[in-house]
Design an enzyme around this catalytic site. Structure first.
Site, short mmCIF file in Angstrom:
data_model
loop_
_atom_site.label_atom_id
_atom_site.label_comp_id
_atom_site.label_asym_id
_atom_site.label_seq_id
_atom_site.Cartn_x
_atom_site.Cartn_y
_atom_site.Cartn_z
N ASP A 1 0.87 -1.13 -0.04
CA ASP A 1 0.03 -0.21 0.08
C ASP A 1 0.69 1.22 -0.20
O ASP A 1 2.02 1.23 0.06
CB ASP A 1 -0.95 -0.06 1.15
N ASP B 1 -9.46 3.68 -3.88
CA ASP B 1 -10.40 2.57 -3.62
C ASP B 1 -11.75 2.33 -4.15
O ASP B 1 -12.54 3.34 -4.04
CB ASP B 1 -10.48 2.55 -1.90
#
Ligand SMILES: *[C@@H]1O[C@H](CO)[C@@H](O)[C@H](O)[C@H]1NC(C)=O
Ligand SMILES: *[C@@H]1O[C@H](CO)[C@@H](O)[C@H](O)[C@H]1NC(C)=O
Ligand SMILES: *[C@@H]1O[C@H](CO)[C@@H](O)[C@H](O)[C@H]1NC(C)=O
Ligand SMILES: *[C@@H]1O[C@H](CO)[C@@H](O)[C@H](O)[C@H]1NC(C)=O
Ligand SMILES: *[C@@H]1O[C@H](CO)[C@@H](O)[C@H](O)[C@H]1NC(C)=O
Ligand SMILES: *[C@@H]1O[C@H](CO)[C@@H](O)[C@H](O)[C@H]1NC(C)=O
Ligand SMILES: *[C@@H]1O[C@H](CO)[C@@H](O)[C@H](O)[C@H]1NC(C)=O
Ligand SMILES: *[C@@H]1O[C@H](CO)[C@@H](O)[C@H](O)[C@H]1NC(C)=O
Ligand SMILES: *[C@@H]1O[C@H](CO)[C@@H](O)[C@H](O)[C@H]1NC(C)=O
Length: 435
Positions: free
Chosen positions: A149, A242
């Site tokens: 991430d 996202d």
């Protein structure tokens, strides 16, 4: 300022993580804990998913990765002697290595999560500056997949310039441009030299130093023009922010990713985020459309729903054999491309109305896959006309056709095929030989 189409022009001569075992050559198939459980994870939730992948027949279709997302370690500390991240044994009584053995015993693989920063998105220890020791831990524990991430990045590791990441969510970004971008990179700027790119390469190199194949899934949300260096750095790279379990977001992301199809080939796959199929208020039609679009784009198909509470309808979507076969084609690396936008003029960037007509060749089915989407709110007709489909237009007038949802053989179909589609539904056709 950059439009998505412009980035298609110059692809770098890149090499991905190419291994003799073939891992990462095809887009990944698996499950991940985040969209189903967020931070509320433990060994039993992961094993339930793993067992269900076997019981529901997903493993037989090729789904293989069982991935732990954020929140698996102890916050705020590393082992004072070894410098390693410490698994939370309240959540994982047998550690990550114990869980990995159990997952491997089922004939599945296991994934883990970290970030190219000091902390993960939920504030747990992350790997920037600890790449080597963390990669060693992952390899020793038996990890097969790393999602990496982009949270917790210290200010001295950020980039000098901002890159255009069209999110399509704002009226300030007509047609995918970024007119209001602060501090844009100069024309022709080489993003492979960005600090973001360096942070992701450090973990790539640490993984390659291990005597274990670990698929490397970059998650920098499309920043720093990752499409230019993703293929040389990892096996897949997130292209957008996202996902969430609502059609408007799924449609936005599909629209963004649709412009990146020239970046898809063996070994490297743009990733429009994990599946929400089966989650939220998505209708059956929306679940079908979401899955089919992700499959034909050859994005990683990482299931994000609780597999012990899954409906038969959702399972039948995730197990569509025609779409999984197209996605896992061992001979043809390219995805389907939009051949007509339909609702809009061709090449229009529209978050609510992505390209509606897609096609691509399939070696396993010996033909062409066609997808038709109704991006509108009302039932409407969509027609696949053979003379418009790049793979068919130079061929005959008539083809053998199978409906990929029902499995029905539609026989020898002349000129084209029309369907009535509800709002946000898709038709998927397998067009076989001439007849
Ligand atoms: C990504 O890298 C692999 C391995 O070098 C190569 O085969 C593939 O064509 C590249 N993808 C693109 C879109 O260039
Ligand atoms: C494990 O996680 C699942 C999913 O969040 C939850 O339902 C279950 O209660 C948890 N089990 C324990 C023992 O905490
Ligand atoms: C990377 O970060 C440093 C600050 O630590 C900065 O001086 C440098 O310009 C950055 N490099 C790039 C390419 O953005
Ligand atoms: C940021 O600071 C750390 C700690 O001082 C240093 O190790 C690192 O090299 C710096 N990053 C850059 C891009 O200069
Ligand atoms: C961009 O930078 C990378 C890394 O320094 C280099 O390998 C590549 O050749 C550069 N690309 C161009 C087009 O200059
Ligand atoms: C690497 O791993 C393989 C298989 O697990 C093992 O047989 C081999 O001895 C290892 N090599 C080194 C240098 O540790
Ligand atoms: C779901 O499918 C299973 C296996 O085919 C079947 O036993 C079950 O009755 C179905 N459940 C529902 C709610 O239709
Ligand atoms: C978006 O760009 C395409 C291609 O340049 C153009 O045809 C289309 O009209 C544009 N749409 C809007 C809303 O500006
Ligand atoms: C379709 O429905 C959505 C959500 O209700 C709404 O925002 C949108 O404006 C509608 N589109 C059209 C063309 O009516």
């Amino acid at each position: 300022m950059l439009i998505p189409l412009a980035v298609l022009a110059a692809l770098p001569a890149a090499h991905a993580l190419v291994g003799e075992d073939g891992v990462g050559r095809l887009p990944a198939l698996g499950w991940n804990s985040w969209n189903a459980f967020g931070c509320d994870i433990n060994a039993s939730a992961i094993m339930t998913a793993a067992n269900q992948m076997v019981n529901l027949g997903l493993k037989d279709l090729g789904y293989e990765y069982v991935n732990i997302d954020d929140c698996w370690s102890i916050k705020g500390v590393r082992d004072t002697t070894t410098g390693r991240i410490i698994p939370d044994t309240t959540k994982f009584p047998d550690g990550i290595s114990g869980l990995a053995s159990q997952v491997h015993d089922l004939g599945l693989k296991i994934g883990i999560y970290s970030s190219a920063g000091e902390t993960t998105c939920a504030g747990y220890p992350a790997s920037l500056g600890h790449e080597e020791v963390d990669a060693e831990s992952f390899a020793e524990w038996g990890i097969d997949y790393l999602k990496y991430d982009n949270c917790g990045v210290p200010s001295n590791w950020t980039d000098k310039y901002n890159a255009c990441v069209p999110d399509g969510s704002s009226s300030q970004n007509p047609n995918g441009t970024c007119p209001d971008l602060a501090n844009p990179a100069p024309e022709g700027y080489n993003w492979t030299q960005s600090n973001t790119s360096v942070r992701y390469r450090r973990m790539r190199d640490a993984l390659l130093n291990q005597n274990r194949t670990i698929l490397y899934s970059l998650c920098d949300w499309g920043n720093a023009d990752v499409n230019e260096w993703g293929n040389a750095t990892g096996n897949s790279w997130r292209t957008t922010g996202d996902i969430s379990a609502d059609w408007s977001r799924i449609s936005q992301i599909a629209n963004e990713n649709s412009f990146l199809m020239n970046y898809v080939d063996f070994w490297g796959h743009p990733d429009p985020d994990m599946l929400e199929v089966g989650n939220g208020d998505l209708t059956s039609a929306e679940n079908r459309a979401h899955f089919a679009l992700w499959a034909v784009m050859k994005s990683p198909l990482i299931i994000g729903t609780a597999l012990d509470a899954v409906s038969n309808d959702t399972i039948s979507v995730l197990k569509n054999k025609y779409l999984v076969d197209f996605h896992q084609d061992p001979v043809i690396g390219r995805p389907a491309y939009p051949y007509k936008w339909g609702y809009n003029p061709d090449w229009t960037f529209d978050p609510a109305h992505p390209a509606e007509y897609w096609s691509g060749p399939s070696s396993t089915m010996g033909g062409t896959l066609i997808l038709m989407l109704n991006s509108g709110n009302d039932t409407a007709t969509r027609t696949a006309t053979w003379s418009e489909v790049p793979e068919l237009k130079d061929g005959s007038d008539s083809y053998q056709v199978i409906d990929a949802w029902s499995g029905d053989d539609l026989g020898c179909v002349e000129k084209g095929h029309s369907v009535s589609l509800g709002s946000h539904d898709v038709s998927v056709l397998v067009v076989k030989g001439e007849c």
